[in-house]
Design a protein around this motif. Structure first.
Motif, mmCIF file in Angstrom:
data_model
loop_
_atom_site.group_PDB
_atom_site.id
_atom_site.type_symbol
_atom_site.label_atom_id
_atom_site.label_comp_id
_atom_site.label_asym_id
_atom_site.label_seq_id
_atom_site.Cartn_x
_atom_site.Cartn_y
_atom_site.Cartn_z
ATOM 1 N N MET A 1 20.986 56.432 51.757
ATOM 2 C CA MET A 1 22.298 56.000 51.935
ATOM 3 C C MET A 1 23.362 56.945 51.152
ATOM 4 O O MET A 1 23.114 57.530 50.084
ATOM 5 N N VAL A 2 24.485 56.959 51.812
ATOM 6 C CA VAL A 2 25.391 57.923 51.194
ATOM 7 C C VAL A 2 26.297 57.010 49.709
ATOM 8 O O VAL A 2 26.358 55.819 49.875
ATOM 9 N N LEU A 3 26.252 57.644 48.938
ATOM 10 C CA LEU A 3 27.043 57.184 47.480
ATOM 11 C C LEU A 3 28.364 56.919 48.074
ATOM 12 O O LEU A 3 29.175 57.681 48.284
ATOM 13 N N MET A 4 28.902 55.868 47.755
ATOM 14 C CA MET A 4 30.410 55.477 47.798
ATOM 15 C C MET A 4 30.549 55.254 46.419
ATOM 16 O O MET A 4 29.855 54.696 45.383
ATOM 17 N N ASP A 5 32.072 55.659 46.029
ATOM 18 C CA ASP A 5 32.450 55.388 44.700
ATOM 19 C C ASP A 5 32.765 53.730 44.647
ATOM 20 O O ASP A 5 33.057 52.954 46.047
ATOM 21 N N LYS A 6 33.289 53.372 43.775
ATOM 22 C CA LYS A 6 33.273 51.854 43.307
ATOM 23 C C LYS A 6 34.493 51.243 44.137
ATOM 24 O O LYS A 6 34.464 50.243 44.939
ATOM 25 N N THR A 7 35.500 51.848 44.562
ATOM 26 C CA THR A 7 36.670 51.546 44.981
ATOM 27 C C THR A 7 36.459 51.311 46.439
ATOM 28 O O THR A 7 36.771 50.275 47.123
ATOM 29 N N THR A 8 35.996 52.145 47.179
ATOM 30 C CA THR A 8 35.762 52.125 48.565
ATOM 31 C C THR A 8 34.709 50.984 48.740
ATOM 32 O O THR A 8 34.926 50.239 49.749
ATOM 33 N N ARG A 9 33.771 50.925 47.996
ATOM 34 C CA ARG A 9 32.760 49.618 48.359
ATOM 35 C C ARG A 9 33.514 48.402 48.056
ATOM 36 O O ARG A 9 33.455 47.483 48.940
ATOM 37 N N ARG A 10 34.340 48.244 46.914
ATOM 38 C CA ARG A 10 35.273 46.899 46.894
ATOM 39 C C ARG A 10 36.204 46.905 48.269
ATOM 40 O O ARG A 10 36.250 45.740 48.647
ATOM 41 N N HIS A 11 36.605 48.070 48.419
ATOM 42 C CA HIS A 11 37.494 47.849 49.651
ATOM 43 C C HIS A 11 36.868 47.180 51.039
ATOM 44 O O HIS A 11 37.315 46.256 51.655
ATOM 45 N N ARG A 12 35.561 47.808 51.154
ATOM 46 C CA ARG A 12 34.861 47.264 52.261
ATOM 47 C C ARG A 12 34.466 46.031 52.353
ATOM 48 O O ARG A 12 34.693 45.099 53.073
ATOM 49 N N TRP A 13 34.316 45.601 51.067
ATOM 50 C CA TRP A 13 33.718 44.174 50.835
ATOM 51 C C TRP A 13 35.033 43.529 51.045
ATOM 52 O O TRP A 13 34.970 42.149 51.575
ATOM 53 N N ASP A 14 36.163 43.798 50.572
ATOM 54 C CA ASP A 14 37.260 43.194 50.678
ATOM 55 C C ASP A 14 37.837 42.781 52.106
ATOM 56 O O ASP A 14 38.055 41.707 52.418
ATOM 57 N N THR A 15 37.987 43.799 52.888
ATOM 58 C CA THR A 15 38.319 43.764 54.297
ATOM 59 C C THR A 15 37.348 42.810 55.156
ATOM 60 O O THR A 15 37.593 42.694 55.955
ATOM 61 N N LYS A 16 36.095 43.162 54.737
ATOM 62 C CA LYS A 16 34.977 42.384 55.583
ATOM 63 C C LYS A 16 35.193 40.689 55.335
ATOM 64 O O LYS A 16 35.115 39.894 56.047
ATOM 65 N N PHE A 17 35.332 40.438 54.038
ATOM 66 C CA PHE A 17 35.093 38.785 53.510
ATOM 67 C C PHE A 17 36.399 38.162 53.430
ATOM 68 O O PHE A 17 36.547 36.918 53.366
ATOM 69 N N SER A 18 37.410 38.886 52.763
ATOM 70 C CA SER A 18 38.737 38.200 52.381
ATOM 71 C C SER A 18 39.246 37.427 53.351
ATOM 72 O O SER A 18 39.572 36.258 53.359
ATOM 73 N N PRO A 19 39.358 37.771 54.827
ATOM 74 C CA PRO A 19 39.911 36.920 55.801
ATOM 75 C C PRO A 19 39.378 35.785 56.013
ATOM 76 O O PRO A 19 40.012 34.483 55.875
ATOM 77 N N TYR A 20 38.093 35.812 55.872
ATOM 78 C CA TYR A 20 37.267 34.340 55.909
ATOM 79 C C TYR A 20 37.805 33.346 54.600
ATOM 80 O O TYR A 20 37.923 32.121 54.779
ATOM 81 N N ALA A 21 37.823 34.081 53.562
ATOM 82 C CA ALA A 21 38.350 33.323 52.486
ATOM 83 C C ALA A 21 39.796 32.580 52.616
ATOM 84 O O ALA A 21 39.823 31.528 52.071
ATOM 85 N N TYR A 22 40.418 33.442 53.313
ATOM 86 C CA TYR A 22 41.928 33.085 53.405
ATOM 87 C C TYR A 22 42.145 31.850 54.494
ATOM 88 O O TYR A 22 42.936 31.042 54.681
ATOM 89 N N VAL A 23 41.201 31.934 55.449
ATOM 90 C CA VAL A 23 41.389 30.963 56.648
ATOM 91 C C VAL A 23 40.464 29.571 56.217
ATOM 92 O O VAL A 23 40.459 28.317 56.984
ATOM 93 N N THR A 24 39.594 29.502 55.204
ATOM 94 C CA THR A 24 38.427 28.619 54.804
ATOM 95 C C THR A 24 39.251 27.327 54.468
ATOM 96 O O THR A 24 39.063 26.202 55.140
ATOM 97 N N PRO A 25 40.332 27.372 53.555
ATOM 98 C CA PRO A 25 41.001 26.221 53.285
ATOM 99 C C PRO A 25 41.495 25.211 54.312
ATOM 100 O O PRO A 25 41.118 24.018 54.540
ATOM 101 N N TYR A 26 42.117 26.075 55.383
ATOM 102 C CA TYR A 26 42.620 25.258 56.330
ATOM 103 C C TYR A 26 41.378 24.645 57.291
ATOM 104 O O TYR A 26 41.284 23.559 57.685
ATOM 105 N N PHE A 27 40.314 25.403 57.395
ATOM 106 C CA PHE A 27 39.061 24.946 58.316
ATOM 107 C C PHE A 27 38.542 23.783 57.655
ATOM 108 O O PHE A 27 38.029 22.916 58.192
ATOM 109 N N LEU A 28 38.246 23.983 56.366
ATOM 110 C CA LEU A 28 37.511 23.036 55.509
ATOM 111 C C LEU A 28 38.143 21.626 55.508
ATOM 112 O O LEU A 28 37.822 20.737 55.910
ATOM 113 N N ILE A 29 39.511 21.754 55.288
ATOM 114 C CA ILE A 29 40.418 20.283 54.761
ATOM 115 C C ILE A 29 40.474 19.746 56.413
ATOM 116 O O ILE A 29 40.164 18.485 56.429
ATOM 117 N N PHE A 30 40.771 20.498 57.260
ATOM 118 C CA PHE A 30 41.068 20.000 58.605
ATOM 119 C C PHE A 30 39.784 19.287 59.414
ATOM 120 O O PHE A 30 39.599 18.510 59.826
#
Lengths: 296, 306
Positions: B1-30
């Protein structure tokens, strides 16, 4: 009120036949148009005006023939009577808390979700967005019985958080913000932010949120007025001892003595907050409706 | 596996999961407070469930529906609902078209007029109904006073089926016409002026242009408005409830002459606490609304477009 109106129109230019022919598409309003529009305006405003008139009269004046059509001098005496005979202060406070919380929450969560739907790519985005659009058309009021059962189960029945919590998000809000973000923020701007190592929450906070302010304001206005005027659910879940303005009005009107002065004074007091919002931001509200801001 | 620096990894994680976090309050409460209760209504409608009964809830399958379809009060309320739907939806759309056409002319102080037409929509339904109930009062109401000037005599608006429906329809139409007018106005302003110019050269009158050009081009908005207005007007509750406030308000008049289906749902659910029966009314009303909205769609779809 005049402060928010259009600036006075410049004096009419002389309109010869040539000019008029070119203006055919948008006919210049003639006297009949103005007469009709003024009649519509009068009809729109009259019930609210009438409520104010009755609020400022003694109870005898309401029953007089011919009816009194101008305000009298008893407005403050009647307001004092409303606050003395009912717990209208509590109702007003509850309504402020409910509408305020609901407005802040709807704007915040709609902006977050709207941003994600408009500007971020993720699996299942289209399906989830369709779900939002689809649920807009569903009359959730028809689920009122199970909702009441849930509130009773939680021990929330009779408390104002039973009114607040179901109102914290709206499908309309999410869709409205999504439509706005789609147009308002260029993708390049966000891309540049990402290149600089901006976390998406920072992008949201520093780029998206400032850009969303006009739409968020319109959504906030709609949400506030809707929450303030909400009637059916508060009526069902609250008790007369802990009312919102609307349920307090209902209780007052259901009393055995039909003291219209008292009831309509309460109605007037309850209308003043939305009326103020309307007079201050009427232009934005009109613009919001005309740009397709359909209330859900 | 290619070594990724910390920022890139965080960036990956961010773009992958953040959108779900942003829409979750709506879907949960509704999901919890909107969708779940709605679907659960169907289940409750299959139960005998009355808060006043000691026995608790148990499954009765379609018993509530069988009772409902044999219940004259229910059919009465459905009849009133359809009558009020007709009396509110049709005038709303016709008046809204007319007002939009007026506002579409070059009018001075247009913001004043636009705000004026939307004013009824921002007032609360409770306040408005109370005000109108007073205006439609039998002995001292302003409406009767005006009618009396024309020699029409005193009408007891609440007493009759037709008169009470008219009074309630006036409240609803007053409240919603301006809102629909602004939606129509927005679309009218997008119509190309050249269409009217050509029609004028062909000698078409303003009236003909309105029906032959404006209305057909507004067809999508008219369809949309009809459906929106239908879903609202099929579940009128506050107006009939507060038109005759008092201990027996939930019956919608002494002879149930203006009890809507939504009000009957309220009466069964929250004055008799028969949750099972009330839920059955909700389900039938939802289906009826879809059918009526479909009917409205079919009618408005037939507006001629060239």
């Amino acid at each position: 009120m005049t402060a928010v109106m259009d600036p006075p129109a410049p004096p009419a230019r002389p309109t010869g036949p040539v000019v008029r022919a070119r203006r055919i598409a948008r006919r210049v309003a003639g006297p009949w148009t103005y007469a009709a529009l003024i009649a519509v305006l009068a009809g729109s405003a009259f019930p609210v005006y009438w409520s104010f008139v009755v609020s400022s009269q003694t109870p005898d004046a309401v029953d007089s023939v011919p009816p009194v059509l101008v305000p009298g001098g008893h407005l403050f005496a009647n307001i004092a009577r409303v606050f003395d005979t009912t717990d209208f202060a509590l109702a007003l406070m509850n309504s402020v808390i409910v509408s305020g919380t609901v407005t802040v929450s709807v704007v915040l969560f709609s902006t977050l979700a709207g941003f994600a739907f408009a500007k971020m790519k993720f699996r299942g985005r289209n399906v989830l967005l369709l779900l939002v659009i689809g649920t807009q058309a569903i009359p959730t009021e028809l689920g009122i019985i199970p909702l009441y059962m849930m509130m009773a189960e939680f021990g929330w029945a009779g408390e104002i958080h039973a009114v607040i919590v179901p109102g914290l998000v709206t499908a309309f809000g999410v869709f409205f913000m999504r439509q706005y973000f789609e147009r308002a923020i260029p993708d390049e701007l966000l891309e540049a932010g990402r290149m600089d190592g901006c976390h998406s929450l920072r992008l949201f906070w520093h780029v998206a949120l400032p850009a969303a302010r006009p739409a968020a304001a319109v959504l906030g206005l709609f949400t506030f007025m809707q929450a303030w005027n909400d009637f059916f659910w508060p009526l069902v879940v609250l008790v007369p001892e802990n009312p919102t303005v609307q349920t307090a009005l209902s209780t007052l009107a259901s009393g055995y003595t039909t003291d219209y002065t008292l009831v309509l004074t309460a109605a007037t007091i309850g209308t003043v907050p939305v009326l103020l919002v309307f007079l201050l931001f009427g232009r934005q509200i009109v613009g919001g409706i005309m740009s397709g801001a359909v209330k859900g | 596996m290619v070594l990724m620096d910390k920022t890139t990894r965080r960036h990956r994680w961010d773009t992958k999961f953040s959108p779900y976090a942003y829409v979750t309050p709506y879907f949960l409460i509704f999901g919890v407070f909107g969708l779940f209760p709605l679907l659960y209504t169907i289940w409750v409608s299959l139960q005998h469930r009355n808060l006043l009964d000691e026995g608790g809830a148990y499954l009765v399958w379609f018993d509530n529906y069988a009772t409902l379809f044999a219940d004259p009060y229910f059919w009465n309320s459905m009849g009133n609902t359809l009558s009020l739907w007709m009396l509110t939806t049709v005038p709303q759309i016709l008046f809204a078209l007319g007002i939009a056409a007026l506002l579409n002319r070059k009018v001075r102080t247009r913001t004043l007029f636009r705000m004026g037409v939307i004013l009824p929509n921002i007032t609360s339904v409770a306040a408005v109904t109370i005000i109108f109930a007073q205006l439609f009062g039998r002995d001292f109401g302003l409406v009767n006073w005006v009618l009396d000037l024309f020699g029409a005599g005193q009408i007891d608006w609440q007493a009759g089926t037709a008169t009470s429906h008219i009074a309630i329809a006036v409240m609803v139409v007053w409240r919603w016409t301006g809102y629909h007018a602004l939606i129509f106005l927005a679309s009218m302003q997008a119509i190309s002026p050249s269409l009217y110019e050509a029609a004028t050269l062909d000698g078409a009158s303003g009236w003909q242009q309105f029906w032959r050009i404006t209305v057909p081009l507004l067809r999508p908005q008219i369809i949309f408005t009809t459906i929106i207005a239908t879903t609202g007007n099929m579940r009128l509750l506050a107006e009939p409830l507060l038109f005759n406030p008092g201990a027996a308000a939930a019956t919608g008049g002494s002879d149930r002459q203006f009890q809507t289906a939504a009000l009957y749902l309220y009466e069964q659910g929250f004055t008799k606490y028969d949750f099972g029966y009330s839920s059955a009314i909700a389900v039938v009303l939802a289906i009826a609304t879809i059918i009526v909205a479909g009917f409205g769609y079919l009618v408005t779809k037939r507006i001629q477009t060239d």
